[in-house]
Design a protein around this motif. Structure first.
Motif, short mmCIF file in Angstrom:
data_model
loop_
_atom_site.label_atom_id
_atom_site.label_comp_id
_atom_site.label_asym_id
_atom_site.label_seq_id
_atom_site.Cartn_x
_atom_site.Cartn_y
_atom_site.Cartn_z
N UNK A 76 38.99 9.68 52.20
CA UNK A 76 39.42 10.75 51.91
C UNK A 76 38.55 11.84 51.39
N UNK A 77 38.92 13.20 52.26
CA UNK A 77 38.03 14.24 51.99
C UNK A 77 38.26 14.72 50.89
N UNK A 78 39.49 14.84 50.12
CA UNK A 78 39.48 15.31 48.71
C UNK A 78 38.94 14.41 47.77
N UNK A 79 38.58 13.15 47.80
CA UNK A 79 38.02 12.49 46.88
C UNK A 79 36.72 12.93 46.63
N UNK A 80 35.73 13.11 48.07
CA UNK A 80 34.58 13.98 48.03
C UNK A 80 34.33 14.92 47.51
N UNK A 81 35.34 15.95 47.93
CA UNK A 81 35.50 17.20 47.02
C UNK A 81 35.36 17.18 45.42
N UNK A 82 36.38 16.35 45.09
CA UNK A 82 36.47 16.29 43.60
C UNK A 82 35.40 15.54 42.87
N UNK A 83 34.72 14.42 43.80
CA UNK A 83 33.61 13.70 43.15
C UNK A 83 32.31 14.87 43.06
N UNK A 84 32.30 15.64 43.98
CA UNK A 84 31.16 16.76 44.03
C UNK A 84 31.39 17.66 42.96
N UNK A 85 32.64 18.03 42.72
CA UNK A 85 32.93 18.91 41.74
C UNK A 85 32.71 18.52 40.34
N UNK A 86 33.35 17.20 40.08
CA UNK A 86 32.68 16.55 38.87
C UNK A 86 31.16 16.45 38.59
N UNK A 87 30.62 16.34 39.72
CA UNK A 87 29.11 16.35 39.54
C UNK A 87 28.57 17.69 39.12
N UNK A 88 28.89 18.61 39.80
CA UNK A 88 28.79 19.92 39.27
C UNK A 88 28.99 20.34 38.01
N UNK A 89 30.12 20.17 37.48
CA UNK A 89 30.67 20.25 36.08
C UNK A 89 29.86 19.67 34.91
N UNK A 90 29.68 18.30 34.99
CA UNK A 90 28.99 17.47 34.26
C UNK A 90 27.60 17.50 34.46
N UNK A 91 27.10 18.12 35.39
CA UNK A 91 25.57 18.21 35.69
C UNK A 91 25.17 19.59 35.23
N UNK A 92 26.23 20.48 34.52
CA UNK A 92 25.97 21.76 34.04
C UNK A 92 24.78 21.72 32.88
#
Length: 232
Positions: free
Chosen positions: A2-18
């Motif tokens: 699912x495309x939304x899963x990829x998007x939210x996983x990438x968003x989590x990586x960006x946020x917690x990679x902050x």
């Protein structure tokens, strides 16, 4: 996947990679900000147009790079039968999600080694950014942000490699957009609130929960691909 899963996983990586973003890019934000005339950074309201311009352009450059990576990946996989290509995409995307989850959780930081690869490209791009400094207008900040987006960063480049498996230019762009938006709170709010946000993301239990979630997405994706291979 699912495309939304990829998007939210990438968003989590960006946020917690902050935490990594603050360490690497925080100095850049500070240098760009304090390079402004004092009267243009006297208040948060005066400073915000410049910060928005920097970050809008930075995320735009990530999105463009993601579209290019997604297109390259799609062209390469077009040489493979469609059914097999989709399974390969699932496996590659899942494995990278697992690696990203390990990074976010603080369990393994090997992905940052990819930084060395981009340092060669940066030698050719960096002079363009130098000509735009010091920044004197939001338009100039926007142009500099586009250059900043190509700064060698192992985390960015790792997500970009992940975007190769997105399956299309649109999905590659969406993945990098999600990552870029995830990094935004840490880099946009570099004042007291950012310090609190950084303290929150540094807590072990927070990083473990986020890392487990991203790793779980990846494991689910790989498992889905293996199940499809077994069935067909």
């Amino acid at each position: 996947m699912p495309n939304d899963m990829t998007f939210w996983a990438a968003l989590l990586v960006g946020f917690f990679g902050g935490v990594h973003c603050i360490g690497m890019c925080g100095g850049i934000v500070g240098a760009l900000t304090f390079g402004l005339p004092a009267e243009k950074r006297a208040t948060a309201r005066q400073l915000m147009p410049y910060l928005l311009a920097y970050n809008l352009a930075r995320i735009s450059s990530y999105t463009i790079a993601g579209a290019i990576a997604g297109l390259i990946g799609a062209l390469g996989l077009s040489l493979i039968p469609l059914q097999h290509a989709q399974l390969y995409l699932l496996i590659i995307a899942g494995l990278f999600m697992i690696l990203m989850g390990l990074y976010v959780g603080g369990w393994w930081f090997g992905l940052t080694r990819i930084e060395r690869v981009g340092s060669r490209l940066w030698r050719y791009i960096e002079p363009f950014g130098r000509r735009l400094m010091p920044v004197r207008s939001p338009r100039q900040a926007l142009l500099l942000g586009f250059v900043w987006g190509w700064l060698p960063c192992g985390l960015v480049y790792s997500v970009l490699i992940w975007a190769l498996s997105a399956g299309s230019a649109a999905q590659g762009a969406l993945l990098m957009l999600g990552f870029g938006l995830g990094t935004l709170p840490n880099l946009l709010l570099m004042g007291a609130f950012a310090a609190q946000l950084s303290a929150f993301t540094r807590q072990k239990w927070v990083r473990w929960v986020a890392g487990t979630a991203v790793t779980g997405f990846g494991a689910y994706t790989v498992g889905l691909a293996i199940w499809n291979i077994a069935v067909h």
